[in-house]
Design an enzyme around this catalytic site. Structure first.
Site, PDB file in Angstrom:
ATOM      1  N   ARG A 178       0.837  -1.221   0.000  1.00  0.00           N
ATOM      2  CA  ARG A 178       0.000   0.000   0.000  1.00  0.00           C
ATOM      3  C   ARG A 178       0.862   1.259   0.000  1.00  0.00           C
ATOM      4  NH1 ARG A 178      -4.728   0.546   4.324  1.00  0.00           N
ATOM      5  NH2 ARG A 178      -3.122   0.039   5.842  1.00  0.00           N
TER       6      ARG A 178
ATOM      7  N   ARG B  47       2.905   4.195   4.998  1.00  0.00           N
ATOM      8  CA  ARG B  47       2.670   4.306   6.445  1.00  0.00           C
ATOM      9  C   ARG B  47       3.716   3.511   7.221  1.00  0.00           C
ATOM     10  NH1 ARG B  47      -3.618   2.928   7.112  1.00  0.00           N
ATOM     11  NH2 ARG B  47      -2.756   2.040   9.017  1.00  0.00           N
TER      12      ARG B  47
ATOM     13  N   ARG C 209      -2.093  -6.015  14.241  1.00  0.00           N
ATOM     14  CA  ARG C 209      -3.366  -5.361  13.894  1.00  0.00           C
ATOM     15  C   ARG C 209      -4.442  -6.394  13.577  1.00  0.00           C
ATOM     16  NH1 ARG C 209      -0.701  -1.674   9.576  1.00  0.00           N
ATOM     17  NH2 ARG C 209      -2.812  -1.245   8.854  1.00  0.00           N
TER      18      ARG C 209
HETATM   19  P1  ADP Z   1      -6.167  -0.112   8.891  1.00  0.00           P
HETATM   20  O1  ADP Z   1      -7.575  -0.059   8.449  1.00  0.00           O
HETATM   21  O2  ADP Z   1      -5.194  -0.292   7.785  1.00  0.00           O
HETATM   22  O3  ADP Z   1      -5.923  -1.062  10.023  1.00  0.00           O
HETATM   23  P2  ADP Z   1      -6.393   2.516  10.204  1.00  0.00           P
HETATM   24  O4  ADP Z   1      -5.866   3.662   9.444  1.00  0.00           O
HETATM   25  O5  ADP Z   1      -7.848   2.347  10.323  1.00  0.00           O
HETATM   26  O6  ADP Z   1      -5.699   1.233   9.563  1.00  0.00           O
HETATM   27  O7  ADP Z   1      -5.795   2.526  11.676  1.00  0.00           O
HETATM   28  C1  ADP Z   1      -4.413   2.684  11.919  1.00  0.00           C
HETATM   29  C2  ADP Z   1      -4.149   2.611  13.428  1.00  0.00           C
HETATM   30  O8  ADP Z   1      -4.823   3.704  14.077  1.00  0.00           O
HETATM   31  C3  ADP Z   1      -4.688   1.358  14.120  1.00  0.00           C
HETATM   32  O9  ADP Z   1      -3.770   0.275  14.061  1.00  0.00           O
HETATM   33  C4  ADP Z   1      -4.897   1.878  15.556  1.00  0.00           C
HETATM   34  O10 ADP Z   1      -3.661   1.972  16.244  1.00  0.00           O
HETATM   35  C5  ADP Z   1      -5.395   3.300  15.311  1.00  0.00           C
HETATM   36  N1  ADP Z   1      -6.875   3.368  15.205  1.00  0.00           N
HETATM   37  C6  ADP Z   1      -7.590   3.757  14.111  1.00  0.00           C
HETATM   38  N2  ADP Z   1      -8.908   3.719  14.353  1.00  0.00           N
HETATM   39  C7  ADP Z   1      -9.043   3.272  15.632  1.00  0.00           C
HETATM   40  C8  ADP Z   1     -10.162   2.987  16.466  1.00  0.00           C
HETATM   41  N3  ADP Z   1     -11.428   3.134  16.028  1.00  0.00           N
HETATM   42  N4  ADP Z   1      -9.914   2.547  17.734  1.00  0.00           N
HETATM   43  C9  ADP Z   1      -8.662   2.393  18.186  1.00  0.00           C
HETATM   44  N5  ADP Z   1      -7.566   2.626  17.448  1.00  0.00           N
HETATM   45  C10 ADP Z   1      -7.745   3.059  16.176  1.00  0.00           C
HETATM   46  P1  ADP Z   2      -8.228  -0.594   4.616  1.00  0.00           P
HETATM   47  O1  ADP Z   2      -8.691   0.838   4.590  1.00  0.00           O
HETATM   48  O2  ADP Z   2      -9.348  -1.566   4.864  1.00  0.00           O
HETATM   49  O3  ADP Z   2      -7.082  -0.808   5.556  1.00  0.00           O
HETATM   50  P2  ADP Z   2      -7.277  -0.035   1.885  1.00  0.00           P
HETATM   51  O4  ADP Z   2      -8.493   0.463   1.201  1.00  0.00           O
HETATM   52  O5  ADP Z   2      -6.243   0.963   2.252  1.00  0.00           O
HETATM   53  O6  ADP Z   2      -7.686  -0.941   3.164  1.00  0.00           O
HETATM   54  O7  ADP Z   2      -6.612  -1.170   0.947  1.00  0.00           O
HETATM   55  C1  ADP Z   2      -5.362  -1.773   1.286  1.00  0.00           C
HETATM   56  C2  ADP Z   2      -4.507  -1.895   0.010  1.00  0.00           C
HETATM   57  O8  ADP Z   2      -5.086  -2.865  -0.859  1.00  0.00           O
HETATM   58  C3  ADP Z   2      -4.384  -0.608  -0.799  1.00  0.00           C
HETATM   59  O9  ADP Z   2      -3.076  -0.518  -1.331  1.00  0.00           O
HETATM   60  C4  ADP Z   2      -5.434  -0.769  -1.905  1.00  0.00           C
HETATM   61  O10 ADP Z   2      -5.034  -0.103  -3.105  1.00  0.00           O
HETATM   62  C5  ADP Z   2      -5.476  -2.279  -2.101  1.00  0.00           C
HETATM   63  N1  ADP Z   2      -6.834  -2.784  -2.369  1.00  0.00           N
HETATM   64  C6  ADP Z   2      -8.014  -2.316  -1.869  1.00  0.00           C
HETATM   65  N2  ADP Z   2      -9.057  -3.052  -2.316  1.00  0.00           N
HETATM   66  C7  ADP Z   2      -8.523  -4.020  -3.120  1.00  0.00           C
HETATM   67  C8  ADP Z   2      -9.097  -5.109  -3.885  1.00  0.00           C
HETATM   68  N3  ADP Z   2     -10.412  -5.329  -3.889  1.00  0.00           N
HETATM   69  N4  ADP Z   2      -8.227  -5.890  -4.574  1.00  0.00           N
HETATM   70  C9  ADP Z   2      -6.884  -5.665  -4.550  1.00  0.00           C
HETATM   71  N5  ADP Z   2      -6.303  -4.664  -3.849  1.00  0.00           N
HETATM   72  C10 ADP Z   2      -7.102  -3.847  -3.149  1.00  0.00           C
END
Ligand code: ADP
Ligand code: ADP
Ligand code: ZN
Length: 218
Positions: free
Chosen positions: A127, A161, A172
């Site tokens: 990503r 990130r 996570r």
């Molecule tokens: P992803 O969907 O890729 O796991 P996020 O951007 O949603 O990542 O979250 C990144 C980090 O931010 C999480 O691993 C956690 O540390 C924190 N975080 C985000 N949303 C929440 C939430 N609703 N409650 C607790 N921690 C959160």
């Molecule tokens: P989340 O917000 O649930 O953590 P993201 O939307 O950031 O997830 O997606 C994680 C990664 O996977 C990104 O690099 C995105 O471009 C890719 N991605 C998202 N949806 C798909 C899919 N349906 N198939 C393949 N790759 C995807």
């Protein structure tokens, strides 16, 4: 309309939320984005959250629910919102009920992105995003149309990130399994959960979500 996109890290929540933003003018409320902005700005919340986020653990329920309430107040009542990455615990789900009720809102849909865990490490370690506008990309699944140029804003600066590494991803995922997946039954009991195959390609996932939102999202 108020919807939750639920799924483990890398399921595609952010990707689908930004599609809904551009196609329906809905607003994405991502607690992850809010926390990263707080870290970058060096606010007290950011200072507190940074180490927790770097470790892949969950930031406190009070902090994230506080952020969501503040953002909803800034938006006003007419805006349709997509909750992305919130709620993540049963306590946050309770807070969200209260936050919505206090503002005369109700939850319309909880959309679960169902994915295979083995695919997630690959998704997350590939990503990256535009440093200027935040548009999301992937090394293999969603490259910019022109190499090294953001499709949305034309910038050539991209970022990754710090928590998108394999070790943190494992933590996570464990947090998701232990604390977030157990909130699904709360919403299932209300009959508002729809499951979408998150392993399909990005356009197909979007189509499936559109079908669920149907005429509510015109
Ligand atoms: P992803 O969907 O890729 O796991 P996020 O951007 O949603 O990542 O979250 C990144 C980090 O931010 C999480 O691993 C956690 O540390 C924190 N975080 C985000 N949303 C929440 C939430 N609703 N409650 C607790 N921690 C959160
Ligand atoms: P989340 O917000 O649930 O953590 P993201 O939307 O950031 O997830 O997606 C994680 C990664 O996977 C990104 O690099 C995105 O471009 C890719 N991605 C998202 N949806 C798909 C899919 N349906 N198939 C393949 N790759 C995807
Ligand atoms: Zn951009």
């Amino acid at each position: 309309m108020n919807i939750i996109l639920l799924g483990p890290p890398g399921a595609g929540k952010g990707t689908q939320a930004s599609r809904l933003e551009s196609e329906h003018g809905m607003v994405q409320l991502s607690t992850g984005d809010m926390l990263r902005a707080a870290v970058k700005a060096g606010t007290p919340i950011g200072v507190q959250a940074k180490a927790v986020m770097d470790a892949g653990e969950l930031v406190s329920d009070e902090i994230v629910s506080g952020l969501i309430g503040e953002r909803l107040d800034e938006l006003g009542g007419e805006t349709s919102v997509i909750f992305d990455g919130y709620p993540r615990t049963a306590a946050q789900a309770d807070s969200l009920d209260q936050i919505l009720a206090d503002r005369g809102r109700k939850l319309d849909h909880v959309i679960e992105l169902v994915v295979e865990e083995e695919a997630l490490v690959d998704r997350i370690t590939g990503r990256f995003s535009c440093a200027k506008c935040g548009a999301g990309y992937h090394d293999r699944y969603k490259l910019p149309k022109v190499e090294n140029v953001c499709d949305v804003c034309g910038s050539s600066e991209f970022k990754r990130r710090p928590d998108d590494n394999e070790e943190t991803v494992r933590t996570r995922m464990a947090e998701y399994r232990a604390k977030t997946a157990p909130i699904l039954p709360i919403y299932e009991a209300r009959g508002i959960v729809s499951k979408v195959d998150g392993m399909a390609d990005i356009d197909h996932v979007n189509d499936a979500i559109e079908a669920i939102l149907g005429s509510d999202a015109s």
